[in-house]
Design a protein around this motif. Structure first.
Motif, short mmCIF file in Angstrom:
data_model
loop_
_atom_site.label_atom_id
_atom_site.label_comp_id
_atom_site.label_asym_id
_atom_site.label_seq_id
_atom_site.Cartn_x
_atom_site.Cartn_y
_atom_site.Cartn_z
N LYS A 157 0.82 -1.21 0.00
CA LYS A 157 0.00 0.00 0.00
C LYS A 157 0.85 1.26 0.00
O LYS A 157 0.55 2.21 -0.71
CB LYS A 157 -0.92 -0.01 1.23
CG LYS A 157 -1.89 1.17 1.31
CD LYS A 157 -2.93 1.12 0.21
CE LYS A 157 -3.96 2.24 0.36
NZ LYS A 157 -4.97 2.24 -0.72
N ARG A 158 1.90 1.27 0.79
CA ARG A 158 2.75 2.45 0.92
C ARG A 158 4.13 2.15 0.33
O ARG A 158 4.73 1.12 0.64
CB ARG A 158 2.88 2.84 2.39
CG ARG A 158 3.57 4.18 2.66
CD ARG A 158 3.71 4.38 4.16
NE ARG A 158 4.17 5.71 4.52
CZ ARG A 158 3.38 6.69 4.94
NH1 ARG A 158 2.07 6.50 5.03
NH2 ARG A 158 3.89 7.87 5.27
N TYR A 159 4.64 3.07 -0.50
CA TYR A 159 5.90 2.85 -1.19
C TYR A 159 6.86 4.00 -0.87
O TYR A 159 6.54 5.16 -1.11
CB TYR A 159 5.67 2.73 -2.70
CG TYR A 159 4.84 1.51 -3.03
CD1 TYR A 159 5.44 0.31 -3.39
CD2 TYR A 159 3.45 1.54 -2.94
CE1 TYR A 159 4.69 -0.82 -3.66
CE2 TYR A 159 2.68 0.41 -3.20
CZ TYR A 159 3.31 -0.77 -3.56
OH TYR A 159 2.56 -1.88 -3.82
N THR B 36 1.30 6.40 -2.05
CA THR B 36 0.29 5.43 -1.62
C THR B 36 -0.49 4.95 -2.83
O THR B 36 -0.96 5.76 -3.64
CB THR B 36 -0.67 6.05 -0.59
OG1 THR B 36 0.09 6.54 0.51
CG2 THR B 36 -1.66 5.01 -0.10
N SER B 37 -0.63 3.66 -2.95
CA SER B 37 -1.36 3.09 -4.09
C SER B 37 -2.86 3.20 -3.88
O SER B 37 -3.34 3.37 -2.76
CB SER B 37 -0.96 1.63 -4.30
OG SER B 37 -1.29 0.86 -3.15
N GLY C 169 5.16 -1.23 1.91
CA GLY C 169 4.61 -1.57 3.21
C GLY C 169 3.17 -2.00 3.11
O GLY C 169 2.44 -1.58 2.20
N SER C 170 2.74 -2.84 4.02
CA SER C 170 1.37 -3.37 4.02
C SER C 170 0.35 -2.27 4.34
O SER C 170 0.70 -1.17 4.78
CB SER C 170 1.24 -4.51 5.02
OG SER C 170 1.49 -4.03 6.34
N GLU C 171 -0.92 -2.59 4.14
CA GLU C 171 -1.98 -1.61 4.38
C GLU C 171 -2.05 -1.22 5.86
O GLU C 171 -2.27 -0.05 6.19
CB GLU C 171 -3.32 -2.16 3.91
CG GLU C 171 -4.44 -1.14 3.94
CD GLU C 171 -5.63 -1.54 3.10
OE1 GLU C 171 -6.41 -0.64 2.70
OE2 GLU C 171 -5.79 -2.75 2.83
N ASP C 172 -1.88 -2.18 6.77
CA ASP C 172 -1.90 -1.84 8.20
C ASP C 172 -0.74 -0.91 8.55
O ASP C 172 -0.91 0.01 9.36
CB ASP C 172 -1.82 -3.12 9.04
CG ASP C 172 -3.15 -3.84 9.13
OD1 ASP C 172 -4.19 -3.21 8.84
OD2 ASP C 172 -3.17 -5.03 9.48
#
Length: 369
Positions: A196-198, A228-229, A281-284
């Protein structure tokens, strides 16, 4: 007169019967805390497992005491489940004490960390991982789970990779006579499943030679920001433009206050001086970071985010890919001889690049001798 006396006596009795001591703190309840990010690109996973603490005085006085924040003994197990939720494996985490910690309000000498060694391909991109923790002494059970960011799907665009491979990191032209002639570098990549986050980090690696004869390998790190995607399904195209001028300004800002600069003889770099690190990074993790970003309005209260069952904290995932490349002739020329960074004693020890730059510029020497 008798009425006044009775009223006065009643007030004295009421106030004398009240206690002046009172408790600000509610009865203490142990709250487990987990912070950990699984990353299958690493050979060891580290997870911090703590407990809340409460003191009768300033809580900052208790934070440096390890006994207040750490469990004496616990059992932490990482379970692996496939997409049908079938258990495919489990591992018990070990514990170590780590030192050399950054300064802060918590205990700086050493802290307890839980770890699991994960050799190459040990963690499966397609599986779900659940951390289950038991503290027998306190009859506590808490857990958290996460999917992994798909490492295979995180990749730089082919054009980005081939351009950097052929041209190097190109931030300036080959002519010192042209002022403010900087070039921008374009990075493109595709998002990946469960990401989700780059975030992008650029590192400039170099060797610092001191007048004392010592040599030290160092790098300057530049945070290029994050994106953020739209979703976590992957395959979205993302782009980052790196300003050439900002690159040299960044190096200047990192080195201009170096208090040992007078002891530096020279700084050299190799053909793999530029390292570009892309982390998904994951969505959480993205939600946690968004909630904890600096407050920009009058409302100072933040919502509490946790994905830990029977506790608080964050258990998520991330994955990193990197590109390593050289600096172009123009970038080396500007770094060594340009107005912004020439005072930092960068020089080139590649005879091939020294000759090339000399031929391109009519004799400018970027060598160390």
């Amino acid at each position: 007169m008798r009425l006044i006396y009775c009223i006065a006596l009643s007030i004295i009795i009421i106030f004398s019967s009240c206690e002046t001591d009172f408790e600000l703190n509610a009865p203490y309840k142990t709250t487990p805390i987990i912070y950990g990010l699984l990353d299958q690109s690493l050979d060891t996973q580290f997870i911090k497992i703590n407990k809340s603490f409460l003191g009768n005085t300033n809580n900052a006085d208790f934070a440096p005491i390890n006994d207040c924040t750490q469990f004496d003994y616990l059992i932490a197990v990482l379970e692996e489940r496939d997409q049908n939720n079938f258990l495919t494996g489990s591992d018990t985490l070990g514990e170590i004490m780590i030192g050399n910690l950054d300064e802060g309000i918590f205990y700086e000498d050493s802290q307890k960390i839980y770890f699991l060694e994960t050799p190459n391909n040990y963690l499966n991109d397609d599986h779900i991982y659940k951390l289950k923790v038991n503290v027998p002494e306190k009859n506590l059970n808490f857990s958290a789970e996460t999917e992994l960011v798909n490492g295979a799907g995180l990749m730089f665009d082919f054009y980005t990779k081939i351009t950097l491979q052929l041209n190097g990191f190109k931030c300036a032209d080959n002519d010192l006579a042209t002022t403010d002639e900087y070039l921008n570098t374009r990075l493109e990549w595709n998002t990946t499943l469960n990401g989700k986050r780059y975030e992008l980090i650029l590192r400039v690696h170099f060797i610092e030679y001191n007048l004392s004869g010592d040599t030290v390998s160092k790098f300057i790190e530049w945070d290029l920001g994050d994106k953020t995607s739209i979703s976590t399904n992957g395959s979205e195209e993302m782009t980052k433009i790196i300003s050439g001028k900002s690159f040299f300004d960044m190096i200047d800002s990192k080195l201009k206050n170096y208090n040992l600069e007078q002891e530096v003889e020279k700084r050299t770099f190799s053909s793999d001086a530029i390292e570009i690190i892309l982390t998904a990074g994951s969505e959480d993790l993205n939600t946690y970071m968004q909630i904890n970003e600096p407050v920009t309005n009058v409302v100072n209260e933040r919502p509490i985010f946790t994905n830990v069952e029977n506790g608080i904290g964050l258990f998520g995932s991330k994955f990193s890919k990197k590109l390593v490349t050289s600096m172009s002739d123009g970038t080396v020329l500007e770094l060594c001889k340009g107005q912004t960074t020439s005072q930092y004693k960068f020089c080139c020890d590649s005879s091939e690049q020294i000759i090339t730059i000399s031929n391109l510029t009519g004799g400018v020497n970027v060598g160390c001798n």
